[in-house]
Design a protein around this motif. Structure first.
Motif, PDB file in Angstrom:
ATOM      1  N   MET A 172       0.849  -1.184   0.000  1.00  0.00           N
ATOM      2  CA  MET A 172       0.000   0.000   0.000  1.00  0.00           C
ATOM      3  C   MET A 172       0.879   1.226   0.000  1.00  0.00           C
ATOM      4  O   MET A 172       2.069   1.147   0.316  1.00  0.00           O
ATOM      5  CB  MET A 172      -0.922  -0.001   1.209  1.00  0.00           C
ATOM      6  CG  MET A 172      -0.176  -0.049   2.527  1.00  0.00           C
ATOM      7  SD  MET A 172      -1.210  -0.365   3.960  1.00  0.00           S
ATOM      8  CE  MET A 172      -1.808  -1.978   3.585  1.00  0.00           C
ATOM      9  N   GLY A 173       0.295   2.343  -0.347  1.00  0.00           N
ATOM     10  CA  GLY A 173       1.011   3.597  -0.350  1.00  0.00           C
ATOM     11  C   GLY A 173       0.261   4.612  -1.188  1.00  0.00           C
ATOM     12  O   GLY A 173      -0.700   4.282  -1.879  1.00  0.00           O
ATOM     13  N   PRO A 174       0.715   5.848  -1.153  1.00  0.00           N
ATOM     14  CA  PRO A 174       0.005   6.901  -1.873  1.00  0.00           C
ATOM     15  C   PRO A 174       0.137   6.757  -3.389  1.00  0.00           C
ATOM     16  O   PRO A 174       1.079   6.136  -3.895  1.00  0.00           O
ATOM     17  CB  PRO A 174       0.692   8.184  -1.387  1.00  0.00           C
ATOM     18  CG  PRO A 174       2.055   7.749  -0.980  1.00  0.00           C
ATOM     19  CD  PRO A 174       1.881   6.354  -0.439  1.00  0.00           C
ATOM     20  N   SER A 175      -0.797   7.361  -4.105  1.00  0.00           N
ATOM     21  CA  SER A 175      -0.710   7.394  -5.564  1.00  0.00           C
ATOM     22  C   SER A 175       0.591   8.075  -5.958  1.00  0.00           C
ATOM     23  O   SER A 175       0.954   9.107  -5.404  1.00  0.00           O
ATOM     24  CB  SER A 175      -1.893   8.177  -6.152  1.00  0.00           C
ATOM     25  OG  SER A 175      -3.077   7.482  -5.951  1.00  0.00           O
ATOM     26  N   GLY A 176       1.279   7.467  -6.906  1.00  0.00           N
ATOM     27  CA  GLY A 176       2.541   8.020  -7.368  1.00  0.00           C
ATOM     28  C   GLY A 176       3.761   7.461  -6.663  1.00  0.00           C
ATOM     29  O   GLY A 176       4.892   7.786  -7.024  1.00  0.00           O
ATOM     30  N   ALA A 177       3.545   6.604  -5.665  1.00  0.00           N
ATOM     31  CA  ALA A 177       4.687   6.034  -4.933  1.00  0.00           C
ATOM     32  C   ALA A 177       5.417   4.967  -5.747  1.00  0.00           C
ATOM     33  O   ALA A 177       6.531   4.588  -5.406  1.00  0.00           O
ATOM     34  CB  ALA A 177       4.232   5.454  -3.596  1.00  0.00           C
ATOM     35  N   GLY A 178       4.794   4.481  -6.807  1.00  0.00           N
ATOM     36  CA  GLY A 178       5.452   3.492  -7.661  1.00  0.00           C
ATOM     37  C   GLY A 178       5.100   2.061  -7.337  1.00  0.00           C
ATOM     38  O   GLY A 178       5.886   1.148  -7.620  1.00  0.00           O
ATOM     39  N   LYS A 179       3.915   1.843  -6.783  1.00  0.00           N
ATOM     40  CA  LYS A 179       3.522   0.484  -6.425  1.00  0.00           C
ATOM     41  C   LYS A 179       3.457  -0.421  -7.660  1.00  0.00           C
ATOM     42  O   LYS A 179       3.984  -1.532  -7.635  1.00  0.00           O
ATOM     43  CB  LYS A 179       2.174   0.514  -5.700  1.00  0.00           C
ATOM     44  CG  LYS A 179       2.192   1.276  -4.386  1.00  0.00           C
ATOM     45  CD  LYS A 179       0.846   1.302  -3.707  1.00  0.00           C
ATOM     46  CE  LYS A 179      -0.246   1.980  -4.492  1.00  0.00           C
ATOM     47  NZ  LYS A 179      -0.110   3.440  -4.651  1.00  0.00           N
ATOM     48  N   ASP A 180       2.835   0.047  -8.725  1.00  0.00           N
ATOM     49  CA  ASP A 180       2.719  -0.776  -9.931  1.00  0.00           C
ATOM     50  C   ASP A 180       4.094  -1.070 -10.523  1.00  0.00           C
ATOM     51  O   ASP A 180       4.344  -2.183 -10.996  1.00  0.00           O
ATOM     52  CB  ASP A 180       1.814  -0.102 -10.961  1.00  0.00           C
ATOM     53  CG  ASP A 180       0.352  -0.143 -10.550  1.00  0.00           C
ATOM     54  OD1 ASP A 180      -0.117  -1.222 -10.165  1.00  0.00           O
ATOM     55  OD2 ASP A 180      -0.316   0.909 -10.606  1.00  0.00           O
ATOM     56  N   SER A 181       4.988  -0.102 -10.490  1.00  0.00           N
ATOM     57  CA  SER A 181       6.350  -0.326 -11.005  1.00  0.00           C
ATOM     58  C   SER A 181       7.068  -1.384 -10.173  1.00  0.00           C
ATOM     59  O   SER A 181       7.741  -2.264 -10.718  1.00  0.00           O
ATOM     60  CB  SER A 181       7.152   0.976 -10.989  1.00  0.00           C
ATOM     61  OG  SER A 181       6.581   1.911 -11.876  1.00  0.00           O
ATOM     62  N   LEU A 182       6.927  -1.312  -8.855  1.00  0.00           N
ATOM     63  CA  LEU A 182       7.559  -2.308  -7.986  1.00  0.00           C
ATOM     64  C   LEU A 182       6.948  -3.688  -8.179  1.00  0.00           C
ATOM     65  O   LEU A 182       7.662  -4.702  -8.164  1.00  0.00           O
ATOM     66  CB  LEU A 182       7.461  -1.890  -6.523  1.00  0.00           C
ATOM     67  CG  LEU A 182       8.447  -0.815  -6.092  1.00  0.00           C
ATOM     68  CD1 LEU A 182       8.129  -0.320  -4.695  1.00  0.00           C
ATOM     69  CD2 LEU A 182       9.865  -1.334  -6.169  1.00  0.00           C
ATOM     70  N   LEU A 183       5.640  -3.732  -8.362  1.00  0.00           N
ATOM     71  CA  LEU A 183       4.997  -5.019  -8.620  1.00  0.00           C
ATOM     72  C   LEU A 183       5.522  -5.636  -9.914  1.00  0.00           C
ATOM     73  O   LEU A 183       5.812  -6.831  -9.976  1.00  0.00           O
ATOM     74  CB  LEU A 183       3.473  -4.860  -8.666  1.00  0.00           C
ATOM     75  CG  LEU A 183       2.806  -4.600  -7.330  1.00  0.00           C
ATOM     76  CD1 LEU A 183       1.355  -4.176  -7.534  1.00  0.00           C
ATOM     77  CD2 LEU A 183       2.889  -5.824  -6.435  1.00  0.00           C
ATOM     78  N   ALA A 190       4.490  14.248  -6.676  1.00  0.00           N
ATOM     79  CA  ALA A 190       3.904  15.278  -7.539  1.00  0.00           C
ATOM     80  C   ALA A 190       4.358  15.090  -8.987  1.00  0.00           C
ATOM     81  O   ALA A 190       3.541  15.171  -9.925  1.00  0.00           O
ATOM     82  CB  ALA A 190       4.287  16.667  -7.034  1.00  0.00           C
ATOM     83  N   SER A 191       5.623  14.820  -9.181  1.00  0.00           N
ATOM     84  CA  SER A 191       6.161  14.627 -10.525  1.00  0.00           C
ATOM     85  C   SER A 191       5.539  13.409 -11.200  1.00  0.00           C
ATOM     86  O   SER A 191       5.141  13.455 -12.363  1.00  0.00           O
ATOM     87  CB  SER A 191       7.681  14.478 -10.441  1.00  0.00           C
ATOM     88  OG  SER A 191       8.216  14.160 -11.691  1.00  0.00           O
ATOM     89  N   ARG A 192       5.451  12.317 -10.480  1.00  0.00           N
ATOM     90  CA  ARG A 192       4.879  11.098 -11.051  1.00  0.00           C
ATOM     91  C   ARG A 192       3.396  11.262 -11.361  1.00  0.00           C
ATOM     92  O   ARG A 192       2.908  10.788 -12.395  1.00  0.00           O
ATOM     93  CB  ARG A 192       5.095   9.916 -10.105  1.00  0.00           C
ATOM     94  CG  ARG A 192       6.545   9.480 -10.041  1.00  0.00           C
ATOM     95  CD  ARG A 192       6.728   8.358  -9.050  1.00  0.00           C
ATOM     96  NE  ARG A 192       8.123   7.964  -8.935  1.00  0.00           N
ATOM     97  CZ  ARG A 192       8.600   7.258  -7.934  1.00  0.00           C
ATOM     98  NH1 ARG A 192       7.804   6.838  -6.956  1.00  0.00           N
ATOM     99  NH2 ARG A 192       9.888   6.948  -7.898  1.00  0.00           N
ATOM    100  N   LEU A 193       2.665  11.912 -10.467  1.00  0.00           N
ATOM    101  CA  LEU A 193       1.241  12.135 -10.711  1.00  0.00           C
ATOM    102  C   LEU A 193       1.035  13.017 -11.943  1.00  0.00           C
ATOM    103  O   LEU A 193       0.122  12.785 -12.734  1.00  0.00           O
ATOM    104  CB  LEU A 193       0.579  12.754  -9.479  1.00  0.00           C
ATOM    105  CG  LEU A 193       0.460  11.832  -8.261  1.00  0.00           C
ATOM    106  CD1 LEU A 193      -0.001  12.623  -7.038  1.00  0.00           C
ATOM    107  CD2 LEU A 193      -0.483  10.676  -8.537  1.00  0.00           C
TER     108      LEU A 193
END
Length: 175
Positions: free
Chosen positions: A2-13, A117-120
């Motif tokens: 879990m984590g905030p939007s833009g933290a890169g969860k999908d990239s890590l997955l 902010a940059s990723r979002l």
């Protein structure tokens, strides 16, 4: 996870999935939103989601920002067979997840505000004002006291955070 939007969860997955093969199961997320670049989920209409919910096809489900999210009941079948399972979940749903899965380990993925902010902005789902509002309302991260949690900072190189995530998965697979 879990984590905030833009933290890169999908990239890590994605990073982990490429490296662990079938030793770890990655639960599908069903979301009432079209699939976007870099995101791995099954898009459902609101009616499809409601139908699946009425038939008990979700092990967990929640709502956030007008969208509905679900994790399929295949999660329970995998766990019953002793498979380690990764779920891309929600901080707001953590307490209920812990009640249903008391042995769960939580992995909190985070990043600095400027990186978020940059990723979002690159993602393009929200304008600058919406991103600023999202970051301003960012809730403090908290879990029930009995929760086992590891925090990974994904502000830098994906490989660095990815290696930390693989270490967590390796420990969970051996448990």
């Amino acid at each position: 996870m879990m984590g905030p939007s833009g933290a890169g969860k999908d990239s890590l997955l994605g990073f982990a999935r490429e490296r662990v093969g079938a030793r770890v199961m990655f639960a599908h997320r069903y979301i009432t939103r079209a699939v976007a670049d870099g995101e791995n989920h099954i898009a459902l209409t609101h009616d499809e989601f409601a139908t699946r919910l009425s038939y008990g096809l979700f092990a967990m489900h929640w709502e956030s920002l007008g969208l509905r999210y679900g994790i399929g009941i295949e999660l329970d079948a995998w766990l019953a067979r002793g498979m380690p399972v990764v779920v891309n979940g929600s901080r707001q749903h953590a307490e209920l997840a812990l009640e249903r899965y008391p042995d769960a380990q939580f992995v909190h993925i985070d990043a600095t505000t400027s990186v978020l902010a940059s990723r979002l902005a690159r993602r393009g789902r929200e304008d600058a004002r919406q991103i600023e509002a999202r970051l301003a309302r960012r809730p403090a991260f908290g879990l029930p006291s009995q929760a086992r949690v590891v925090t990974i900072d994904n502000s830098g190189m994906l490989a660095d955070a990815g290696t930390q995530f693989l270490d967590v998965l390796s420990q969970a697979s051996c448990a």
